[in-house]
Scaffold this active site. Structure first.
Site, short mmCIF file in Angstrom:
data_model
loop_
_atom_site.label_atom_id
_atom_site.label_comp_id
_atom_site.label_asym_id
_atom_site.label_seq_id
_atom_site.Cartn_x
_atom_site.Cartn_y
_atom_site.Cartn_z
N GLU A 26 -42.17 -29.04 7.80
CA GLU A 26 -42.86 -28.65 6.56
C GLU A 26 -43.67 -27.38 6.82
O GLU A 26 -44.79 -27.46 7.36
CB GLU A 26 -43.80 -29.76 6.11
N ASN A 79 -44.20 -38.71 -0.56
CA ASN A 79 -45.56 -38.81 -0.01
C ASN A 79 -46.52 -38.65 -1.18
O ASN A 79 -46.72 -37.56 -1.69
CB ASN A 79 -45.75 -37.69 1.03
N TRP A 80 -47.10 -39.77 -1.59
CA TRP A 80 -47.95 -39.74 -2.79
C TRP A 80 -49.35 -39.19 -2.50
O TRP A 80 -50.14 -39.00 -3.43
CB TRP A 80 -48.05 -41.14 -3.41
N LYS A 81 -49.65 -38.99 -1.24
CA LYS A 81 -50.96 -38.45 -0.83
C LYS A 81 -52.10 -39.27 -1.47
O LYS A 81 -51.95 -40.46 -1.68
CB LYS A 81 -51.04 -36.95 -1.16
N GLU A 85 -51.84 -31.73 6.48
CA GLU A 85 -53.15 -32.00 5.87
C GLU A 85 -54.01 -32.85 6.82
O GLU A 85 -55.23 -32.69 6.89
CB GLU A 85 -52.96 -32.67 4.50
N HIS A 137 -49.04 -35.07 9.50
CA HIS A 137 -48.90 -34.19 8.32
C HIS A 137 -49.89 -33.03 8.45
O HIS A 137 -51.00 -33.22 8.98
CB HIS A 137 -49.16 -35.00 7.05
N GLY A 182 -47.14 -27.67 -1.51
CA GLY A 182 -47.97 -27.68 -2.71
C GLY A 182 -48.16 -26.30 -3.32
O GLY A 182 -49.02 -26.12 -4.20
N SER A 192 -42.54 -28.12 -1.42
CA SER A 192 -42.15 -27.76 -2.79
C SER A 192 -40.69 -28.13 -3.12
O SER A 192 -40.00 -27.40 -3.84
CB SER A 192 -42.41 -26.27 -3.04
N GLY A 252 -43.81 -34.15 -1.82
CA GLY A 252 -45.18 -34.44 -2.23
C GLY A 252 -45.27 -34.48 -3.76
O GLY A 252 -44.95 -35.48 -4.40
N GLY A 253 -45.70 -33.37 -4.34
CA GLY A 253 -45.96 -33.29 -5.78
C GLY A 253 -44.87 -33.89 -6.66
O GLY A 253 -45.15 -34.69 -7.57
P1 PGA Z 1 -45.11 -30.75 -1.77
O1 PGA Z 1 -45.68 -31.53 -0.49
O2 PGA Z 1 -43.74 -31.32 -2.04
O3 PGA Z 1 -46.09 -31.01 -2.85
O4 PGA Z 1 -45.02 -29.31 -1.38
C1 PGA Z 1 -44.86 -31.88 0.59
C2 PGA Z 1 -45.64 -32.65 1.60
O5 PGA Z 1 -46.84 -32.35 1.79
O6 PGA Z 1 -45.11 -33.58 2.24
#
Ligand code: PGA
Length: 242
Positions: free
Chosen positions: A160, A8-10, A92, A90, A166, A205, A226-227
């Site tokens: 998640e 997930n590149w956000k 977010e 998600h 993050g 993470s 994500g990251g």
């Molecule tokens: P993260 O994000 O790997 O940076 O913790 C995961 C996500 O939000 O899908």
């Protein structure tokens, strides 16, 4: 079933950066299905350059197909550019855009109408975990976020924990096992034996160094990253771990 390794590149990467990142991903592990979810603006350009062994996903879609919804993207539009998956609910989106379980459930229907595979995200905040309400919270989210009437084969679930996204803080193996078992139990109640066909991803993470252990746990059908998905070496390491 293959493990789903989803990036997930956000809201990261220009089109030039997205193309470079997509080209650097080595999705040649036969045990893994590899999915990348760039920003909306990069979907088409990434689609043009990415290898056949990658799947393309979006990070959200609107509940309806078209209309006066400034700034939104419809599932119809995503189908039109051959997207395969869409991440829905998600944390977010839930927090920054006030998305609630029923709305996410409606989006799941809409996505399926357009041949998009929804990845339904759920997860508790730290206060819910600390008060012992984490399982109840997640099961409540699942009940409405996966609407009645959908088939087991239609959905992927991503657990998640919000406090692990993050933050560099990964859930412990005990935490993951406990929650994935609870999610599997809910899915079995809803879908019967067909629940075995639903991949339950862990996210929060995940990196190359911890992916192997997480992916080996019972009822972990993949990871949502994500990251670490923004760094090709890290993401390739996670793919290898599958
Ligand atoms: P993260 O994000 O790997 O940076 O913790 C995961 C996500 O939000 O899908």
């Amino acid at each position: 079933m293959k493990k789903l390794i989803a990036g997930n590149w956000k809201m990261n990467c220009t089109n030039t950066e997205s193309i470079a990142l997509a080209k650097a991903i080595k999705a040649d592990n036969k045990n893994a299905e590899v999915l990348i979810c760039p920003s909306f603006t990069a979907l088409s350009v990434v689609k043009d350059v990415m290898g056949d062994n990658l799947a393309l996903g979006a990070q959200d879609c609107h509940v309806t197909d078209k209309g006066a919804y400034t700034g939104n993207i419809s599932a119809d539009m995503l189908q039109d550019i051959d997207c395969h998956y869409v991440i829905l609910g998600h944390s977010e989106r839930r927090e920054q855009h006030s998305e609630h379980d029923n709305m996410i459930g409606q989006k799941v229907y809409t996505a399926l109408t357009h041949n998009l595979k929804p990845i339904v995200c759920v997860g508790e905040h730290l206060d819910k975990r600390e008060s012992g309400m984490h399982i109840e919270t997640v099961v409540t989210q699942l009940k409405s976020s996966i609407p009645l009437g959908v088939e087991a084969n239609d959905v992927t679930v991503a657990y998640e924990p919000v406090w692990a996204i993050g933050t560099g803080r990964t859930a412990s193996t005990e935490d993951i096992l406990e929650m994935h078992e609870a999610i599997y139990a809910f899915l079995t109640e809803r879908f019967g034996v067909a629940a075995e066909n639903i991949r339950i991803l862990y996210g929060g993470s995940v990196k190359a160094a911890n992916a192997k252990e997480i992916l080996s746990l019972d009822h972990v059908g993949g990871v949502l990253v994500g990251g670490a998905s923004l760094n090709a070496d890290e993401f390739n390491g996670i793919i290898d771990a599958a």
